[in-house]
Design a protein around this motif. Structure first.
Motif, PDB file in Angstrom:
ATOM      1  N   GLY A  55      -7.156  -3.855   1.079  1.00  0.00           N
ATOM      2  CA  GLY A  55      -6.614  -5.166   1.432  1.00  0.00           C
ATOM      3  C   GLY A  55      -5.381  -5.115   2.306  1.00  0.00           C
ATOM      4  N   ARG A  56      -4.847  -3.900   2.552  1.00  0.00           N
ATOM      5  CA  ARG A  56      -3.659  -3.780   3.394  1.00  0.00           C
ATOM      6  C   ARG A  56      -4.032  -3.206   4.760  1.00  0.00           C
ATOM      7  NH1 ARG A  56      -1.110  -2.258  -1.706  1.00  0.00           N
ATOM      8  NH2 ARG A  56       0.631  -3.689  -2.127  1.00  0.00           N
ATOM      9  N   THR A  57      -3.318  -3.616   5.791  1.00  0.00           N
ATOM     10  CA  THR A  57      -3.455  -2.984   7.099  1.00  0.00           C
ATOM     11  C   THR A  57      -2.687  -1.667   7.075  1.00  0.00           C
ATOM     12  OG1 THR A  57      -1.478  -4.006   8.046  1.00  0.00           O
ATOM     13  CG2 THR A  57      -3.553  -5.251   8.196  1.00  0.00           C
ATOM     14  N   LEU A  58      -2.865  -0.863   8.124  1.00  0.00           N
ATOM     15  CA  LEU A  58      -2.137   0.405   8.192  1.00  0.00           C
ATOM     16  C   LEU A  58      -0.629   0.185   8.178  1.00  0.00           C
ATOM     17  CD1 LEU A  58      -4.106   2.619  10.734  1.00  0.00           C
ATOM     18  CD2 LEU A  58      -3.682   3.087   8.319  1.00  0.00           C
ATOM     19  N   SER A  59      -0.170  -0.811   8.918  1.00  0.00           N
ATOM     20  CA  SER A  59       1.271  -1.078   8.957  1.00  0.00           C
ATOM     21  C   SER A  59       1.786  -1.449   7.570  1.00  0.00           C
ATOM     22  CB  SER A  59       1.578  -2.197   9.952  1.00  0.00           C
ATOM     23  OG  SER A  59       1.166  -1.846  11.247  1.00  0.00           O
ATOM     24  N   GLU A  60       1.038  -2.300   6.883  1.00  0.00           N
ATOM     25  CA  GLU A  60       1.451  -2.707   5.534  1.00  0.00           C
ATOM     26  C   GLU A  60       1.381  -1.535   4.560  1.00  0.00           C
ATOM     27  OE1 GLU A  60      -0.166  -7.326   5.929  1.00  0.00           O
ATOM     28  OE2 GLU A  60      -1.404  -5.759   5.005  1.00  0.00           O
ATOM     29  N   LEU A  61       0.344  -0.701   4.727  1.00  0.00           N
ATOM     30  CA  LEU A  61       0.207   0.450   3.839  1.00  0.00           C
ATOM     31  C   LEU A  61       1.356   1.436   4.034  1.00  0.00           C
ATOM     32  CD1 LEU A  61      -1.381   2.139   1.796  1.00  0.00           C
ATOM     33  CD2 LEU A  61      -2.700   3.067   3.720  1.00  0.00           C
ATOM     34  N   ARG A  62       1.716   1.665   5.269  1.00  0.00           N
ATOM     35  CA  ARG A  62       2.811   2.597   5.541  1.00  0.00           C
ATOM     36  C   ARG A  62       4.079   2.159   4.824  1.00  0.00           C
ATOM     37  NH1 ARG A  62       6.745   2.307   9.223  1.00  0.00           N
ATOM     38  NH2 ARG A  62       5.690   0.700  10.433  1.00  0.00           N
ATOM     39  N   GLU A  63       4.404   0.870   4.909  1.00  0.00           N
ATOM     40  CA  GLU A  63       5.611   0.372   4.247  1.00  0.00           C
ATOM     41  C   GLU A  63       5.516   0.542   2.731  1.00  0.00           C
ATOM     42  OE1 GLU A  63       5.861  -3.645   5.521  1.00  0.00           O
ATOM     43  OE2 GLU A  63       6.292  -3.139   7.610  1.00  0.00           O
ATOM     44  N   GLN A  64       4.321   0.266   2.177  1.00  0.00           N
ATOM     45  CA  GLN A  64       4.138   0.393   0.738  1.00  0.00           C
ATOM     46  C   GLN A  64       4.249   1.848   0.280  1.00  0.00           C
ATOM     47  OE1 GLN A  64       3.995  -1.925  -1.460  1.00  0.00           O
ATOM     48  NE2 GLN A  64       3.481  -0.691  -3.270  1.00  0.00           N
ATOM     49  N   ILE A  65       3.664   2.761   1.075  1.00  0.00           N
ATOM     50  CA  ILE A  65       3.689   4.179   0.701  1.00  0.00           C
ATOM     51  C   ILE A  65       5.115   4.709   0.676  1.00  0.00           C
ATOM     52  CG2 ILE A  65       3.072   6.496   1.487  1.00  0.00           C
ATOM     53  CD1 ILE A  65       0.417   5.325   2.440  1.00  0.00           C
ATOM     54  N   VAL A  66       5.905   4.330   1.657  1.00  0.00           N
ATOM     55  CA  VAL A  66       7.294   4.785   1.689  1.00  0.00           C
ATOM     56  C   VAL A  66       8.013   4.377   0.408  1.00  0.00           C
ATOM     57  CG1 VAL A  66       9.526   4.478   2.841  1.00  0.00           C
ATOM     58  CG2 VAL A  66       7.460   4.833   4.204  1.00  0.00           C
ATOM     59  N   ARG A  67       7.772   3.158  -0.040  1.00  0.00           N
ATOM     60  CA  ARG A  67       8.396   2.697  -1.294  1.00  0.00           C
ATOM     61  C   ARG A  67       7.844   3.455  -2.494  1.00  0.00           C
ATOM     62  NH1 ARG A  67       7.680  -2.476   1.198  1.00  0.00           N
ATOM     63  NH2 ARG A  67       5.791  -2.796  -0.050  1.00  0.00           N
TER      64      ARG A  67
END
Length: 350
Positions: A193-205
């Motif tokens: 459900g996340r785009t790559l940009s959204e996933l990247r931000e989530q992974i960093v957190r």
């Protein structure tokens, strides 16, 4: 770089001699002699007079002579002066316009559309075409890591719209199948459900919160994979068509041309390619060493960004070829293609 002051130093005769030398060189690729020019000059002057003018132009750094007894040809500075101040840009010919527009049919698959655009540009200009495609921003469905060798791995990205991308990256030393599975499971738990940009931000957190829960190799591998997503333009794709047009050039340095395309295939310079389009809307021309990306090959690049409906640059189209490109014809072709691609892709997103 501005060439206007230098252009202002030239009188009408010098301008005409210079313009005719450049135009003849761009057409034939050969140095131009004074006797050739006497037949075409607006005013009737002797070959000796034209030779004197050509010597003055050589002193200014606008022309050079490859051999003592040969005619003159433009230098890189001379080509820049011509492009900036004297070039006459032709309108796009109806046949060229039709050829470009033909590529826009059946445009549901963006990558296939842009591949056709690249093929058409290469065919029309007899150069190599470069097309930087937009990033894919559909939500992710699944991520999987595949080991190919000790120093190479593949990440498979499956998007909710059915689009699939395979990307190579360098895994950390000592990675194991189990660490790869753990990395994939970790990402899939976050990705749907996340785009790559959204996933990247989530992974960093998530990594900062759960680092102790992850096997150290898996954590490093995720970060290695992230590195390929970190750049704004890293998940764009560069399509290169018509490289044989460059390698077939009689005057081309084959080793340098091959090095150029090796670099492009490794996609180390995609972000640089898009950087070349910065500075606003419209076509930009880079001649020889002016262009850090292609300077080794001694090539010229004509490039234009294309934009989405929000006027944001999302990709670029360009043509690379020898410095004696037919700029007056190629510039409007690249410009028209970029505008048309932007309109079509904006319509697809709408």
């Amino acid at each position: 770089m501005t060439t206007r002051p230098l252009l202002d130093e030239l009188n009408d005769r010098s301008r005409e001699v210079f313009r005719r030398v450049v135009e003849a060189y761009l057409q034939t690729g050969e140095p131009v002699g004074s006797r050739t020019l006497t037949r075409d000059m607006t005013e009737k002057v002797s070959a000796a007079t034209i030779r004197n003018v050509m010597q003055d132009l050589e002193y200014l750094g606008l022309l050079d002579a490859p051999h003592i007894s040969a005619g003159r040809r433009p230098t890189q500075q001379g080509l820049r002066l011509f492009v900036d101040g004297l070039m006459e840009v032709d309108p796009v010919a109806p046949t060229d316009r039709a050829r470009i527009e033909e590529t826009m049919g059946d445009s549901g698959d963006v990558t296939a559309l842009l591949d056709r655009v690249g093929g058409a540009l290469s065919s029309l200009t007899h150069g190599a075409s470069l097309v930087l495609t937009p990033k894919h921003e559909a939500p992710l469905r699944h991520i999987e890591f595949v080991s190919l060798a000790a120093d190479r791995a593949l990440v498979v990205l499956v998007f909710s719209d059915g689009h699939v991308e395979n990307r190579l990256f360098t895994p950390p030393p000592g990675q194991t199948p189990s660490s790869m599975r753990e990395a994939g499971n970790f990402l899939n738990a976050l990705a749907e459900g996340r785009t790559l940009s959204e996933l990247r931000e989530q992974i960093v957190r998530e990594i900062s919160h759960r680092r102790q829960e992850l096997d150290s190799l898996a954590a490093v591998m995720i970060e290695q994979g992230l590195a390929t997503w970190e750049s704004d333009d890293s998940d764009a794709r560069l399509i290169v068509r018509g490289r044989a047009n460059l390698i077939g050039e009689e005057t081309a340095d084959i080793d340098r041309i091959r090095e150029l395309f090796d670099d492009l295939e490794r996609k180390r310079d995609i972000a640089q390619f898009l950087d070349l389009t910065e500075g606003g809307d419209g076509v930009r021309i880079f001649i020889g060493s002016e262009n850090k990306l292609f300077s080794l090959s001694g090539s010229s690049l004509v490039v234009s960004p294309y934009m989405n409906s929000d006027r944001k640059i999302i990709g670029a189209v360009g043509v690379i070829g020898p410095t004696r490109l037919n700029y007056g014809r190629i510039v409007p072709i690249v410009d028209y293609t970029a505008q048309l691609v932007g309109r079509v892709l904006s319509g697809l997103k709408g």
